[in-house]
Design a protein around this motif. Sequence first.
Motif, short mmCIF file in Angstrom:
data_model
loop_
_atom_site.label_atom_id
_atom_site.label_comp_id
_atom_site.label_asym_id
_atom_site.label_seq_id
_atom_site.Cartn_x
_atom_site.Cartn_y
_atom_site.Cartn_z
N GLU A 147 37.66 46.04 37.63
CA GLU A 147 38.59 46.83 36.83
C GLU A 147 40.03 46.63 37.31
OE1 GLU A 147 37.27 50.85 36.96
OE2 GLU A 147 35.89 50.62 35.24
N LYS A 148 40.18 46.60 38.63
CA LYS A 148 41.54 46.37 39.16
C LYS A 148 42.06 44.99 38.76
CE LYS A 148 41.15 49.38 43.21
NZ LYS A 148 41.14 49.43 44.68
N ALA A 149 41.20 43.98 38.84
CA ALA A 149 41.64 42.62 38.48
C ALA A 149 41.97 42.55 37.00
CB ALA A 149 40.53 41.61 38.81
N MET A 172 42.31 34.42 35.78
CA MET A 172 41.18 33.81 36.48
C MET A 172 40.60 34.79 37.52
SD MET A 172 39.19 31.25 36.79
CE MET A 172 40.08 30.02 35.83
N ALA A 173 41.45 35.50 38.21
CA ALA A 173 40.96 36.49 39.21
C ALA A 173 40.20 37.60 38.52
CB ALA A 173 42.15 37.05 39.99
N ALA A 174 40.71 38.05 37.36
CA ALA A 174 40.00 39.12 36.63
C ALA A 174 38.66 38.63 36.15
CB ALA A 174 40.86 39.61 35.47
N SER A 175 38.60 37.38 35.75
CA SER A 175 37.32 36.84 35.26
C SER A 175 36.31 36.74 36.42
CB SER A 175 37.55 35.46 34.65
OG SER A 175 36.33 34.88 34.28
N ILE A 176 36.78 36.31 37.62
CA ILE A 176 35.86 36.20 38.77
C ILE A 176 35.35 37.58 39.18
CG2 ILE A 176 35.74 35.58 41.20
CD1 ILE A 176 37.70 33.30 40.57
N LYS A 177 36.22 38.53 39.23
CA LYS A 177 35.82 39.87 39.62
C LYS A 177 34.84 40.46 38.60
CE LYS A 177 38.19 40.33 43.43
NZ LYS A 177 37.52 40.48 44.70
#
Length: 629
Positions: A147-149, A172-177
């Motif tokens: 959620e934070k990403a 990309m970071a939000a997708s990985i998280k």
Amino acid sequence: MAWGTELWDQFDNVSSHTLKGLEFLEKYGRFQKDRCDVENRYAADLRGLVKKYMPKKKDEEDGQFSVQSAYRRLLAEVGDLAGQHEVVAEQLADSVAADISAEVKTLKEERKRMLQEGNRLVVQLQAQRLQLDKSKKNYEKAFREAEKAQEAFRRADADLNLSRAEVEKQKMAASIKGQQSEDCKNEYANQLQRTNDLQHLHYTSAMPALFGELQALDERRARCMQAHMRRAVDIERHVFPIVHTCLDGIVAAADEIDPDRDSQLVIERYKSGFEPPEPIPFEDLSDGGRPPEPPLGQLPPPPASSPKPHTVKGTLSARKFGKRGGIFGIFGGSKNNMANASFESFVKEDLDSLPPNQRRKRIQNRMDDLAAKISQETSTRDGLMKMKGVYESNPALGDPLTIESQLRENTQNLERLRLELHKFQRLLDGGGRTSLSEPDSNLSRSASDSSMARSGAAAQGQSAPSTPPASHGCSNSPESGLGTSHTSLPDSESDEDHADGPAPPPPPPPGADDSEQAEHEADFSYGDEPALPVLGQAKALYAFDDVLADLSASDDDIVCLPLPPIGSGRGLYHFPAASEGSIPMQEGEQLLVIELDQGDGWTRVRRHDSLEEGFVPTAYLQVLLHPAC
């Protein structure tokens, strides 16, 4: 009701309950052990009580009374009761206490295994729940980071000051998280499913089965206690009939008490057989101070004191008989002397102080003891003879010579016992009278005179008037020592005047010929002493058994008499007598039978013309017993 469905969440309480149940069963087992100890101690105390109050050997004569016999029977029944308590204790220890101890041990081992399985299931469920909690936490953490990403990507995308590269980086970071959050979610879902399945299996299958086993164990423990309680009761009920029998025996012993019979036994035991004393006559001193003499045939009153008897010259006790050779020489030696000493001691010490009735009873008891010893020695001899026969037939088993000494000793013991029994029988036939201890003052003149008159009349070929004929075994001569005669003529002198005069010889044995009679009279000659004149007649007041006079002699004076025959026998075959203890026998020879076959195939015989005795085969002999035997 099942513990698995009703107590699905009470594993700890069920475990505690089963432990308390096993401890209670173990406590009941210890109770039975202690009860066994109590029963054993009670039985031991009863036996000690019986031993303490059992009549002593010295009181065995009192056992003839019904009260004493009832008391002995009561003690015997109490001893049997003690035995029943011992039986109860033994069976309780073997069938109850030991079984309970073994059952408790088995139940404890099974409970331990069940608790270990239950603990394993609980630990397994708890571990699964920990995995579930861990996966849930990981999922929550990944979800928050995703959620934070995602929020950072939206802010970066809305910010126009950021470059396109920065925005792509946040995206990309939000997708990985988001992907990590989805993986944690899936892991959490898997753990949750696994936990639910394990929990369902735990509470619906595994634990109910375990609770069922614990319930069965607890019920088995209760049934075990129930069965052993009944078993203990059955053990006691099993001895109740015997206990009732013992109590009935005590009641029967009480019913056997007969006061009238006991009173009669007191009379039989202490009756002396004497007549009450006659009234004491008045002594008129004016008649010269002489006490009146009793009429002819009346017994004189007993003397005030018993003077010590002494020997008078010319009596049987003033000379010594020569020893008579015994059969096989077994009547000589120390053993025979010991037997004579024993008999004399019995006669002098045991019979002197007893009245006639008690003497007869004492003699009969001694004869019964001797008969038992003779039976024992006869059985021993039979065994030795059989053993000797076996050794002779099979020398490999042993040397027959080793049995000879035992046979000789046994034969000597038998002869000694039979001779002593014969003496007591003669003593009993004489009414138990002992001339050894009865008082005897100086020989009366009248007794000596009457004996001399009989002797003088016999020398003239006729008998003195009113003189009793001589008989074997009875005499009125003063040699018997059975008191003094009171048949003196009124004008005869006092006893003291002729106390030292010679006494006539006893009559010869019956059946003796003239030469033997002459020899017999020569043995009792008085040398050159002149014969006294005949002063009067005498009548025998007492019976005299010359055997008692013989028995009163010393060891050197004892005449060993052979055993009386019980029949006659005729030899059917010639027997050479190869073994010791047997005698040769010719075909057609007539023999005297002394002892019948005791089962060993041998009969004891004696020759007519001598005292030679021995054994011959029973099959070689034709036996004809006397009618009295």
